[in-house]
Design a protein around this motif. Structure first.
Motif, PDB file in Angstrom:
ATOM      1  N   ARG A  54     -18.888   3.824   3.005  1.00  0.00           N
ATOM      2  CA  ARG A  54     -18.746   3.596   1.569  1.00  0.00           C
ATOM      3  C   ARG A  54     -18.934   2.113   1.271  1.00  0.00           C
ATOM      4  NH1 ARG A  54     -13.466   7.291  -0.113  1.00  0.00           N
ATOM      5  NH2 ARG A  54     -14.299   9.276   0.618  1.00  0.00           N
ATOM      6  N   ARG A  55     -19.524   1.857   0.144  1.00  0.00           N
ATOM      7  CA  ARG A  55     -19.779   0.482  -0.260  1.00  0.00           C
ATOM      8  C   ARG A  55     -18.456  -0.218  -0.561  1.00  0.00           C
ATOM      9  NH1 ARG A  55     -24.048  -2.493  -1.966  1.00  0.00           N
ATOM     10  NH2 ARG A  55     -23.687  -4.107  -3.530  1.00  0.00           N
ATOM     11  N   LYS A  56     -18.289  -1.428  -0.046  1.00  0.00           N
ATOM     12  CA  LYS A  56     -17.109  -2.264  -0.258  1.00  0.00           C
ATOM     13  C   LYS A  56     -15.826  -1.590   0.225  1.00  0.00           C
ATOM     14  CE  LYS A  56     -19.058  -4.709  -4.229  1.00  0.00           C
ATOM     15  NZ  LYS A  56     -18.871  -5.100  -5.653  1.00  0.00           N
ATOM     16  N   ALA A  57     -15.958  -0.679   1.191  1.00  0.00           N
ATOM     17  CA  ALA A  57     -14.767  -0.001   1.703  1.00  0.00           C
ATOM     18  C   ALA A  57     -13.847  -0.973   2.427  1.00  0.00           C
ATOM     19  CB  ALA A  57     -15.178   1.143   2.631  1.00  0.00           C
ATOM     20  N   GLY A  58     -14.417  -1.984   3.086  1.00  0.00           N
ATOM     21  CA  GLY A  58     -13.600  -2.950   3.811  1.00  0.00           C
ATOM     22  C   GLY A  58     -12.658  -3.708   2.894  1.00  0.00           C
ATOM     23  N   LYS A  59     -13.166  -4.166   1.758  1.00  0.00           N
ATOM     24  CA  LYS A  59     -12.325  -4.883   0.804  1.00  0.00           C
ATOM     25  C   LYS A  59     -11.231  -3.969   0.254  1.00  0.00           C
ATOM     26  CE  LYS A  59     -15.943  -8.117  -0.667  1.00  0.00           C
ATOM     27  NZ  LYS A  59     -16.733  -8.625  -1.807  1.00  0.00           N
ATOM     28  N   GLN A  60     -11.596  -2.724  -0.004  1.00  0.00           N
ATOM     29  CA  GLN A  60     -10.607  -1.777  -0.519  1.00  0.00           C
ATOM     30  C   GLN A  60      -9.533  -1.485   0.515  1.00  0.00           C
ATOM     31  OE1 GLN A  60     -12.948   1.608  -1.716  1.00  0.00           O
ATOM     32  NE2 GLN A  60     -13.993   0.480  -3.341  1.00  0.00           N
ATOM     33  N   LEU A  61      -9.937  -1.379   1.784  1.00  0.00           N
ATOM     34  CA  LEU A  61      -8.962  -1.122   2.846  1.00  0.00           C
ATOM     35  C   LEU A  61      -7.998  -2.290   2.998  1.00  0.00           C
ATOM     36  CD1 LEU A  61     -11.215   0.538   5.580  1.00  0.00           C
ATOM     37  CD2 LEU A  61      -9.360   1.628   4.304  1.00  0.00           C
ATOM     38  N   ILE A  62      -8.518  -3.516   2.921  1.00  0.00           N
ATOM     39  CA  ILE A  62      -7.643  -4.683   3.022  1.00  0.00           C
ATOM     40  C   ILE A  62      -6.674  -4.725   1.851  1.00  0.00           C
ATOM     41  CG2 ILE A  62      -7.602  -7.206   2.912  1.00  0.00           C
ATOM     42  CD1 ILE A  62     -10.090  -7.267   4.585  1.00  0.00           C
ATOM     43  N   ALA A  63      -7.162  -4.432   0.656  1.00  0.00           N
ATOM     44  CA  ALA A  63      -6.281  -4.428  -0.512  1.00  0.00           C
ATOM     45  C   ALA A  63      -5.188  -3.375  -0.380  1.00  0.00           C
ATOM     46  CB  ALA A  63      -7.104  -4.180  -1.784  1.00  0.00           C
ATOM     47  N   LEU A  64      -5.549  -2.194   0.103  1.00  0.00           N
ATOM     48  CA  LEU A  64      -4.560  -1.134   0.283  1.00  0.00           C
ATOM     49  C   LEU A  64      -3.574  -1.491   1.393  1.00  0.00           C
ATOM     50  CD1 LEU A  64      -6.872   2.012  -0.008  1.00  0.00           C
ATOM     51  CD2 LEU A  64      -5.186   1.235  -1.677  1.00  0.00           C
ATOM     52  N   ALA A  65      -4.080  -2.101   2.477  1.00  0.00           N
ATOM     53  CA  ALA A  65      -3.200  -2.493   3.574  1.00  0.00           C
ATOM     54  C   ALA A  65      -2.187  -3.531   3.114  1.00  0.00           C
ATOM     55  CB  ALA A  65      -4.029  -3.034   4.738  1.00  0.00           C
ATOM     56  N   LEU A  66      -2.622  -4.506   2.330  1.00  0.00           N
ATOM     57  CA  LEU A  66      -1.693  -5.512   1.807  1.00  0.00           C
ATOM     58  C   LEU A  66      -0.659  -4.865   0.879  1.00  0.00           C
ATOM     59  CD1 LEU A  66      -4.159  -8.447   1.047  1.00  0.00           C
ATOM     60  CD2 LEU A  66      -2.418  -8.368   2.829  1.00  0.00           C
ATOM     61  N   THR A  67      -1.099  -3.899   0.091  1.00  0.00           N
ATOM     62  CA  THR A  67      -0.174  -3.194  -0.795  1.00  0.00           C
ATOM     63  C   THR A  67       0.900  -2.454  -0.011  1.00  0.00           C
ATOM     64  OG1 THR A  67      -1.938  -2.904  -2.442  1.00  0.00           O
ATOM     65  CG2 THR A  67      -0.001  -1.494  -2.654  1.00  0.00           C
ATOM     66  N   VAL A  68       0.483  -1.764   1.044  1.00  0.00           N
ATOM     67  CA  VAL A  68       1.443  -1.027   1.872  1.00  0.00           C
ATOM     68  C   VAL A  68       2.399  -1.983   2.575  1.00  0.00           C
ATOM     69  CG1 VAL A  68       1.701   0.544   3.818  1.00  0.00           C
ATOM     70  CG2 VAL A  68      -0.113   0.929   2.162  1.00  0.00           C
ATOM     71  N   LEU A  69       1.886  -3.119   3.038  1.00  0.00           N
ATOM     72  CA  LEU A  69       2.751  -4.115   3.672  1.00  0.00           C
ATOM     73  C   LEU A  69       3.852  -4.577   2.721  1.00  0.00           C
ATOM     74  CD1 LEU A  69       0.312  -6.417   5.694  1.00  0.00           C
ATOM     75  CD2 LEU A  69       2.216  -5.084   6.603  1.00  0.00           C
ATOM     76  N   ILE A  70       3.463  -4.871   1.492  1.00  0.00           N
ATOM     77  CA  ILE A  70       4.447  -5.309   0.498  1.00  0.00           C
ATOM     78  C   ILE A  70       5.461  -4.207   0.219  1.00  0.00           C
ATOM     79  CG2 ILE A  70       4.748  -6.033  -1.896  1.00  0.00           C
ATOM     80  CD1 ILE A  70       1.982  -7.364  -1.702  1.00  0.00           C
ATOM     81  N   LEU A  71       4.982  -2.974   0.120  1.00  0.00           N
ATOM     82  CA  LEU A  71       5.873  -1.851  -0.166  1.00  0.00           C
ATOM     83  C   LEU A  71       6.857  -1.615   0.979  1.00  0.00           C
ATOM     84  CD1 LEU A  71       3.439   0.719  -1.822  1.00  0.00           C
ATOM     85  CD2 LEU A  71       5.301  -0.526  -2.930  1.00  0.00           C
TER      86      LEU A  71
END
Length: 214
Positions: A54-71
């Motif tokens: 998927r296009r730009k999947a890496g950026k989306q994965l990093i954003a989601l990973a940071l979100t989960v870390l904060i949560l």
């Protein structure tokens, strides 16, 4: 949708091993096809998704990973739930619950922290470490391959979302005996479960491995 060609076909004798892909669901081996953006390659035997770039999947994965870390960090500190029964009120966070075990049960404290907090956070940190250079079109980090391999090996031991679902089942059973009030951490874990599922569906492990090879 693309169906990979099975490596058991006679015309595939002598195929380049670097082009082979094994299905994690049924261990069938295929020659990896060329898959365009937003296309998917499925296993012909068990229909498991093998390749899904998927296009730009890496950026989306990093954003989601940071979100989960904060949560995870916030959910570990804020109150998870409070119980009112017989005129008594008791509330606790995950960290308070983990450190409540003493003596022989202190091993449970370690297990709770490892499976619910430390291992999920370690997986996310490793994923960010692997993907950060890739999305910036730079060579992979020095230890990117073993880091991603370790991240995948830790997947069965990352149980933050399983903990949330288990608590939900337990709270339903004790709902008739006491008044249960969900704290902020409970809702954070509910959001965390959804994000973890989205992250897993978004990740194309084949594409990540290919990026690390390049």
């Amino acid at each position: 949708m693309t169906r990979p060609q099975s490596d058991s076909d006679p015309q595939n004798a002598g195929i380049d091993l670097d082009r082979l892909i094994a299905c994690p669901g049924c261990d069938a081996v295929y020659t990896a096809p060329r898959v365009e953006q937003h296309e998917r390659a499925y296993c012909a035997r068990c229909h498991h998704v093998l390749i899904a770039p998927r296009r730009k999947a890496g950026k989306q994965l990093i954003a989601l990973a940071l979100t989960v870390l904060i949560l995870i960090v916030a959910a570990s500190v804020f109150p998870f739930l409070a119980i009112d029964a017989g005129g008594l009120h008791h509330g606790a966070s995950i960290l308070q619950t983990a450190f409540a075990f003493t003596g022989a049960l202190s091993v449970l404290s370690v297990a709770v922290l490892m499976f619910i907090v430390i291992i999920p956070m370690l997986r996310l940190v490793l994923l960010i470490y692997v993907l950060a250079p890739i999305i910036r079109d730079r060579p992979p980090a020095r230890w990117a391959r073993p880091a991603f391999r370790l991240s995948e090996a830790l997947l069965p031991w990352s149980m933050a979302e399983i903990f949330a679902l288990g608590c939900a089942v337990a709270l339903v059973k004790i709902g008739d005996m006491a008044h249960v009030v969900f704290g902020p951490a409970a809702w954070m874990f509910a959001v965390l479960v959804v994000i973890v599922v989205v992250t897993d569906n978004l990740m194309c492990r084949y594409s990540i491995w290919k990026s690390l090879e390049n």
